[in-house]
Design a protein around this motif. Structure first.
Motif, mmCIF file in Angstrom:
data_model
loop_
_atom_site.group_PDB
_atom_site.id
_atom_site.type_symbol
_atom_site.label_atom_id
_atom_site.label_comp_id
_atom_site.label_asym_id
_atom_site.label_seq_id
_atom_site.Cartn_x
_atom_site.Cartn_y
_atom_site.Cartn_z
ATOM 1 N N ALA A 142 73.391 37.778 -0.474
ATOM 2 C CA ALA A 142 74.470 37.958 1.059
ATOM 3 C C ALA A 142 75.700 39.340 0.348
ATOM 4 C CB ALA A 142 75.541 36.912 1.917
ATOM 5 N N ALA A 143 75.794 39.246 -0.633
ATOM 6 C CA ALA A 143 77.028 39.554 -1.806
ATOM 7 C C ALA A 143 76.156 41.352 -1.616
ATOM 8 C CB ALA A 143 77.201 39.200 -3.012
ATOM 9 N N LEU A 144 74.826 40.832 -2.135
ATOM 10 C CA LEU A 144 73.783 42.294 -2.042
ATOM 11 C C LEU A 144 74.096 43.004 -1.118
ATOM 12 C CD1 LEU A 144 72.577 43.603 -3.973
ATOM 13 C CD2 LEU A 144 70.729 42.542 -3.662
ATOM 14 N N ASN A 145 73.730 42.579 -0.245
ATOM 15 C CA ASN A 145 73.514 43.261 1.343
ATOM 16 C C ASN A 145 75.223 44.142 1.533
ATOM 17 O OD1 ASN A 145 70.931 42.475 2.183
ATOM 18 N ND2 ASN A 145 71.741 40.943 2.735
ATOM 19 N N ILE A 146 76.189 43.723 1.716
ATOM 20 C CA ILE A 146 77.281 44.164 1.784
ATOM 21 C C ILE A 146 77.770 44.968 0.336
ATOM 22 C CG2 ILE A 146 79.028 42.042 0.438
ATOM 23 C CD1 ILE A 146 80.672 43.045 3.176
ATOM 24 N N THR A 147 77.034 44.703 -0.790
ATOM 25 C CA THR A 147 77.069 45.751 -1.709
ATOM 26 C C THR A 147 76.609 47.242 -1.985
ATOM 27 O OG1 THR A 147 77.902 44.513 -3.454
ATOM 28 C CG2 THR A 147 76.605 46.237 -3.860
ATOM 29 N N THR A 148 74.852 47.218 -0.497
ATOM 30 C CA THR A 148 73.776 47.906 -0.712
ATOM 31 C C THR A 148 75.218 48.993 0.386
ATOM 32 O OG1 THR A 148 73.472 47.106 0.885
ATOM 33 C CG2 THR A 148 72.208 47.009 -0.521
ATOM 34 N N HIS A 149 76.194 48.245 1.578
ATOM 35 C CA HIS A 149 76.527 49.369 2.053
ATOM 36 C C HIS A 149 77.864 49.797 1.616
ATOM 37 C CE1 HIS A 149 74.860 46.011 5.241
ATOM 38 N NE2 HIS A 149 75.293 47.836 6.047
ATOM 39 N N VAL A 150 78.412 49.373 0.833
ATOM 40 C CA VAL A 150 79.594 50.040 0.468
ATOM 41 C C VAL A 150 79.822 50.188 -1.049
ATOM 42 C CG1 VAL A 150 80.623 48.048 1.728
ATOM 43 C CG2 VAL A 150 80.499 47.714 -0.658
ATOM 44 N N LEU A 151 78.691 50.713 -2.003
ATOM 45 C CA LEU A 151 78.970 50.451 -3.285
ATOM 46 C C LEU A 151 78.116 51.849 -3.742
ATOM 47 C CD1 LEU A 151 79.092 49.750 -6.580
ATOM 48 C CD2 LEU A 151 76.696 48.888 -6.806
ATOM 49 N N LYS A 152 79.035 53.174 -4.690
ATOM 50 C CA LYS A 152 77.973 53.930 -4.925
ATOM 51 C C LYS A 152 76.637 54.312 -5.166
ATOM 52 C CE LYS A 152 80.573 56.005 -8.709
ATOM 53 N NZ LYS A 152 81.295 56.882 -9.053
ATOM 54 N N ASN A 153 75.716 54.853 -5.495
ATOM 55 C CA ASN A 153 74.997 55.825 -6.305
ATOM 56 C C ASN A 153 75.733 55.523 -8.001
ATOM 57 O OD1 ASN A 153 73.166 55.641 -4.215
ATOM 58 N ND2 ASN A 153 72.338 57.557 -4.405
ATOM 59 N N LEU A 174 66.269 42.420 -7.303
ATOM 60 C CA LEU A 174 67.529 42.919 -7.875
ATOM 61 C C LEU A 174 67.385 44.386 -8.212
ATOM 62 C CD1 LEU A 174 70.277 39.885 -9.662
ATOM 63 C CD2 LEU A 174 70.936 41.173 -7.583
ATOM 64 N N LYS A 175 66.123 44.078 -9.297
ATOM 65 C CA LYS A 175 65.220 45.367 -10.215
ATOM 66 C C LYS A 175 65.047 46.982 -8.246
ATOM 67 C CE LYS A 175 64.167 47.077 -13.764
ATOM 68 N NZ LYS A 175 65.122 48.062 -13.915
ATOM 69 N N GLN A 176 64.805 46.240 -7.896
ATOM 70 C CA GLN A 176 64.517 47.067 -6.921
ATOM 71 C C GLN A 176 65.555 48.652 -6.201
ATOM 72 O OE1 GLN A 176 61.428 47.109 -5.465
ATOM 73 N NE2 GLN A 176 61.305 45.525 -7.032
ATOM 74 N N PHE A 177 67.363 47.585 -6.690
ATOM 75 C CA PHE A 177 67.978 48.216 -6.422
ATOM 76 C C PHE A 177 69.171 49.225 -7.414
ATOM 77 C CE2 PHE A 177 67.255 45.758 -3.113
ATOM 78 C CZ PHE A 177 67.436 46.677 -1.686
ATOM 79 N N PHE A 178 68.520 48.940 -9.059
ATOM 80 C CA PHE A 178 69.423 48.829 -9.987
ATOM 81 C C PHE A 178 68.425 48.984 -10.923
ATOM 82 C CE2 PHE A 178 72.619 46.408 -7.651
ATOM 83 C CZ PHE A 178 73.184 47.009 -7.444
ATOM 84 N N LYS A 179 68.816 50.202 -11.540
ATOM 85 C CA LYS A 179 68.204 50.399 -13.138
ATOM 86 C C LYS A 179 68.197 49.292 -13.620
ATOM 87 C CE LYS A 179 68.113 55.347 -12.039
ATOM 88 N NZ LYS A 179 68.347 57.015 -12.765
ATOM 89 N N LEU A 180 68.892 48.950 -14.077
ATOM 90 C CA LEU A 180 69.452 48.092 -15.363
ATOM 91 C C LEU A 180 69.825 46.498 -14.893
ATOM 92 C CD1 LEU A 180 69.302 47.457 -18.324
ATOM 93 C CD2 LEU A 180 71.802 48.818 -18.896
ATOM 94 N N VAL A 181 69.430 45.437 -15.092
ATOM 95 C CA VAL A 181 69.746 43.913 -14.701
ATOM 96 C C VAL A 181 70.095 43.497 -15.708
ATOM 97 C CG1 VAL A 181 69.229 42.403 -13.015
ATOM 98 C CG2 VAL A 181 68.899 44.523 -12.551
#
Length: 298
Positions: A142-153, A174-181
């Protein structure tokens, strides 16, 4: 933070009181920053599930210290419950699963997006690890979902995670959305706890991805319930590095120490710098009491 004997033995609890942090969890974010330097260049930050506000305190102190112009620093704290005010922190009392909450955050940033999103939220644990891990994973997503709305590239996302047997599925999402986890365990996090923190850097969503609050990323209806998520292969198989944060020669949160900190000759209890706000039930009781007084039958 109560005054039980167990709390008094917790070195980080006592240090939090000494230094004016609202909770001992402040040291977890401080130690993560020591390892990953996540505050570097950050001017806009969001603290999800913020109450009682210790991570917002850390963000305020560090971001303002590092900024050339403190007026450029904007910090938004989001939580379902009310939180005592903090200077320099805009509070939004809202649900992180709602679109209007994401819109309110962006509005506070005047249409810009955040450089950093952090989330220390966790459910009330039951002691049943399978249930606790699942509920925590849903909260993280849920935190990731809202993060995709408000976090810059290129931004950074830090969140609490409960490590369990099916945690590989979360890492893959998480790896689908961030280069480094990376997964880290701060020194101030008790060894007996299954909690850790995912540090997701360099936000880079899939091409043509449209953020939404409708579909959870983790849903067993899309998977065979008998499948072993640790048996993923190829691109889906990702081993996340694990690091210990904080000085390994520093205090151990699972060890009992003397009540006397270094340099002290006697222990003296100190009241919190900022008193907690009244819980909602107290306000209701006060209003009910006034209604009864004003409507006494004649």
């Amino acid at each position: 933070m109560g005054k039980t004997s167990k709390d008094k033995r917790d070195i980080y609890y006592r240090l939090a009181k000494e230094e004016g942090w609202r909770a001992r969890s402040a040291f977890k974010l401080l130690q993560i920053n020591e390892e990953y330097n996540i505050f570097n260049g950050v001017l806009r930050a969001v603290d999800l599930c913020a109450a009682p506000g210790s991570w917002s305190q850390v963000l305020t102190k560090n971001l303002r210290q590092n900024a050339v112009n403190t007026e450029d620093v904007k910090i938004v704290a989001v939580d379902l419950q009310a939180m005592a005010a903090l200077p320099g922190v805009k509070q939004i009392q809202g649900d992180i699963t709602k679109q209007e909450t994401a819109n309110a955050i962006i509005e506070e940033f005047q249409g810009l997006k955040a450089d950093l999103v952090v989330c220390d939220g966790a459910p009330d644990v039951t002691g049943l690890h399978d249930i606790d891990e699942y509920v925590q994973s849903q909260l993280l997503l849920a935190a990731l979902n809202i993060t995709t709305h408000v976090l810059k590239n290129g931004g950074t996302f830090v969140a609490k995670i409960f490590r369990g047997k099916d945690v590989s599925l979360l890492y893959s999402q998480l790896k689908q959305f961030f280069k480094l986890v990376t997964v880290s365990k701060p020194r101030s996090s008790r060894n007996s706890s299954i909690e850790a923190f995912v540090i997701c850097e360099k936000y880079n969503p899939p091409e043509d991805y449209v953020p939404n609050m409708v579909n959870p990323l983790l849903d067993h209806k899309y998977f065979d319930l008998n499948s072993d998520f640790n048996s993923f292969t190829g691109i889906n198989r990702f081993i996340v590095p694990f690091n210990a944060c904080g000085d390994l020669s520093a205090y151990d949160s699972d060890t009992s120490y003397s009540l006397l900190l270094e340099g002290q000759t006697s222990y003296e209890y100190k009241n919190p710098i900022q008193s907690p706000i009244n819980p909602p039930y107290k306000d209701v009781l006060e209003k009910t009491k006034k209604l009864k007084i004003n409507h006494v039958p004649k």
